[in-house]
Motif scaffolding. Structure first.
Motif, PDB file in Angstrom:
ATOM      1  N   SER A 161       0.828  -1.209   0.000  1.00 47.80           N
ATOM      2  CA  SER A 161       0.000   0.000   0.000  1.00 47.80           C
ATOM      3  C   SER A 161       0.862   1.258   0.000  1.00 47.80           C
ATOM      4  CB  SER A 161      -0.933   0.000   1.209  1.00 47.80           C
ATOM      5  OG  SER A 161      -0.186   0.127   2.417  1.00 47.80           O
TER       6      SER A 161
ATOM      7  N   PRO B  22      -2.312   4.976  -5.396  1.00 46.46           N
ATOM      8  CA  PRO B  22      -3.755   4.728  -5.584  1.00 46.46           C
ATOM      9  C   PRO B  22      -4.176   4.716  -7.047  1.00 46.46           C
ATOM     10  CG  PRO B  22      -3.392   6.256  -3.780  1.00 46.46           C
ATOM     11  CD  PRO B  22      -2.064   6.036  -4.411  1.00 46.46           C
TER      12      PRO B  22
ATOM     13  N   GLN C 206      -6.194   1.597  -9.042  1.00 43.08           N
ATOM     14  CA  GLN C 206      -7.492   1.716  -9.699  1.00 43.08           C
ATOM     15  C   GLN C 206      -7.526   1.006 -11.045  1.00 43.08           C
ATOM     16  OE1 GLN C 206     -10.114   2.911  -8.071  1.00 43.08           O
ATOM     17  NE2 GLN C 206      -8.702   3.221  -6.350  1.00 43.08           N
TER      18      GLN C 206
ATOM     19  N   GLN D 260      -6.910  -6.309  -6.670  1.00 41.61           N
ATOM     20  CA  GLN D 260      -6.541  -5.382  -5.589  1.00 41.61           C
ATOM     21  C   GLN D 260      -6.498  -6.124  -4.261  1.00 41.61           C
ATOM     22  OE1 GLN D 260      -8.509  -1.538  -5.282  1.00 41.61           O
ATOM     23  NE2 GLN D 260      -9.010  -1.568  -7.472  1.00 41.61           N
TER      24      GLN D 260
END
Length: 583
Positions: free
Chosen positions: A495, A500, A504, A511
């Motif tokens: 992470s 981010p 996506q 994910q």
């Protein structure tokens, strides 16, 4: 010079007052070492800083290592000053300064960079107070106890340090979940009580020489030389350009060279000045020189390795066994308990036994057991059987307990009474400086091991879950130290590495795989173990050299048992011949 003798009256139970107060001081100082380690995510979240942001990693580095760097550089100076102006006086001052630092940390103002810089500075205040405590507690115990009880007393005192490390992990996990400021508030009542108690009960029972001059040139060269050297080693952990570590950086190389040069100049100064901050002639005492060498090598072998074992647990083993990344700092501390338990059980016993048979056999056996422990750890796979791991940790704890207390007792018994502050400071400096050096070296070894194969492994893994090759390659070539720091702080490293926007582009199922508990551990395990095994072998080699040196430390001296305790005959002497050990 006229001789002035002042008798200090203390009761028969004074030595136990000394032991209880110094034990509280060491307990408080060691709690605050680990309580910050486990609380860093909450602390940085509380002041609105992302410690893994490349522009903010310096804050993370100095919150981790600043305390150790400051104590390592101050201990010898403060030990020497304490010999001149009174160990109890300086110890009491340390309690007060440490408490002040804790109060300042609790009231840290603002957020962002201002708060981070303030906290680092306030940690320095804490470190100065801790340096007074570390530099004098061993010497004060040695002054108060007769030679035939010192091993037991020092063993109990060291157990407090071990318990403090455990309590720090547990308290940090509990208090950080409530409010990060409570992490620092918890020290305040203990600090206030300890300060009051020390000023009320402790008495100066050592040989004090108020006529010596402070060796300013020696103090400055030692302090600047050691801190520049440790600065360079610390920044060697950080990436430089495209390199995974900073060992090719002109700043790092220049700092290491300048630090070593200043330390060489320090030795030359100390051999020439009339009142050196540390009498290098003490190294002519075999028990003292070998005790310091063995302690330095042992600390060098294990200081960084404890961090590596914690990262092994947090980044690989615990997630593979179902633990959330954010819970791993606390559980890593719990799973490291067998090492602490082994030390707690053995340390007082080895101290008591060393009072009777001497340090040589126990200390040497402890070092050989450490060699065996490091070599046995190399046989464990990344996803090990915890029972075997716990037994090896217990063996390492027993080995350290056998070595540390007898070695310290023999070292302190070997020096003249008026030099115990400096001797204690040098011994503690060897421990702290070696720990910082060890962390820099072993972080670098593991990082280089990761850098050799992690980019390919990580790139293939990311493309396997659907990330475009260009993005996966870019992420795969990010500095591996970011992944290690992320795991250490309880973040899911994926992470922190995958932005981010890139996430996506993946399906929800992919994910979930990427951010799951097993994706990162399975990717990193093989490259990580290559570097970790290299570190184990180096540690085993260092302990082997220390064990051979310890074997030649000499025999136990029965004459030490004739030295009176503080409550039997105590004099403060101000005669230069006596104070320099030349009478």
């Amino acid at each position: 010079m006229a001789q002035t003798i002042t008798t200090t009256k203390v009761g028969p139970n004074y030595k136990w007052v000394v032991l209880s107060n110094t034990t509280l001081g060491i307990l408080m100082a060691t709690i605050n070492t680990n309580i910050v380690l486990i609380s860093l995510p909450s602390i940085f979240h509380g002041i609105n800083i992302n410690p893994l942001d490349p522009s903010k990693t310096n804050y993370l580095l100095w919150m981790l290592l600043g305390y150790m760097v400051v104590t390592a550089t101050l201990l010898v100076t403060l030990g020497r000053i304490s010999d001149m102006f009174g160990r109890v006086r300086m110890y009491n001052l340390g309690f007060a300064i440490f408490t002040l630092g804790s109060i300042l940390l609790f009231f840290t103002p603002g957020t962002g960079d201002t708060a981070a810089i303030s906290m680092i500075l306030f940690r320095v205040v804490q470190a100065v107070g801790a340096s007074f405590l570390f530099a004098n507690s061993t010497a004060i115990i040695t002054d108060a106890f007769p030679a035939h009880q010192r091993g037991l007393a020092l063993g109990i005192n060291q157990v407090a340090g071990i318990v403090g490390n455990v309590l720090g992990l547990i308290l940090g996990g509990i208090l950080a979940a409530i409010n990060w400021r409570y992490v620092f508030l918890v020290s305040v009542p203990f600090g206030l009580f300890g300060t009051f108690w020390a000023y009320w009960k402790l008495r100066e029972t050592a040989l004090v020489n108020r006529h010596q001059k402070i060796d300013w040139l020696g103090n400055v060269t030692f302090f600047v030389g050691l801190i520049v050297l440790l600065f360079g080693l610390t920044y060697g952990i950080e990436p430089y350009g495209d390199a995974p570590t900073g060992w090719g950086s002109p700043f790092v190389l220049g700092a290491v060279f300048l630090g070593l040069l200043l330390l060489i100049i320090f030795v030359i100064i100390e051999l020439r000045v009339p009142d050196p901050m540390f009498r290098l002639t003490l190294f002519k005492i075999r028990a003292f020189s070998i005790g310091n060498l063995s302690n330095f090598l042992s600390s060098l072998s294990r200081g960084g390795l404890q961090f590596m074992l914690i990262i092994w647990l947090q980044g690989i083993w615990l997630p593979l066994h179902g633990y959330n990344f954010e819970d791993t700092p606390l559980w890593a501390g719990i799973y490291m308990l067998p090492m602490m338990v082994g030390m707690i059980i053995v340390a007082p016993f080895s101290g008591w036994l060393s009072d009777r048979i001497g340090a040589k056999t126990l200390a040497t056996l402890g070092l050989f057991l450490q060699v065996a422990g490091f070599l046995l750890l190399t046989f464990l796979p990344a996803n090990f059987d915890y029972t075997v791991f716990a037994l090896l940790l217990a063996l390492m704890g027993v080995a350290q307990g056998l070595f540390s207390v007898p070695n310290t007792a023999a070292l302190m018994n070997s020096v003249p009474a008026n030099q115990r502050g400096a001797a204690s400071g040098m011994n503690s400096t060897a421990t702290n400086a070696a720990s910082v050096i060890s962390m820099a070296v072993f972080f670098s070894i593991v990082t280089l091991g990761l850098a050799a194969s992690l980019p390919t492994t990580l790139t293939n893994g990311l493309t396997g879950v659907g990330l475009p090759l260009e993005i996966a390659t870019k992420i795969g070539h990010l500095p591996p130290i970011a992944a290690l720091f992320g795991a250490f702080l309880g973040y899911n490293p994926m992470s922190t590495l995958v932005q981010p926007a890139a996430l996506q582009q993946l399906s929800q199922a992919n994910q979930n795989v990427l951010l799951g508990k097993t994706f990162f551990p399975n990717l990193i395990s093989d490259p990580f173990m290559v570097g970790l095994h290299a570190a184990f072998y180096i540690s085993a080699g260092l302990c082997l050299i220390a064990a051979i040196a310890s074997f030649f430390r000499g025999k136990h001296s029965p004459a030490l048992a004739q030295e009176p305790a503080a409550d039997e005959a105590v004099y403060i002497l101000e005669d230069e011949a006596v104070l320099t050990g030349e009478a």
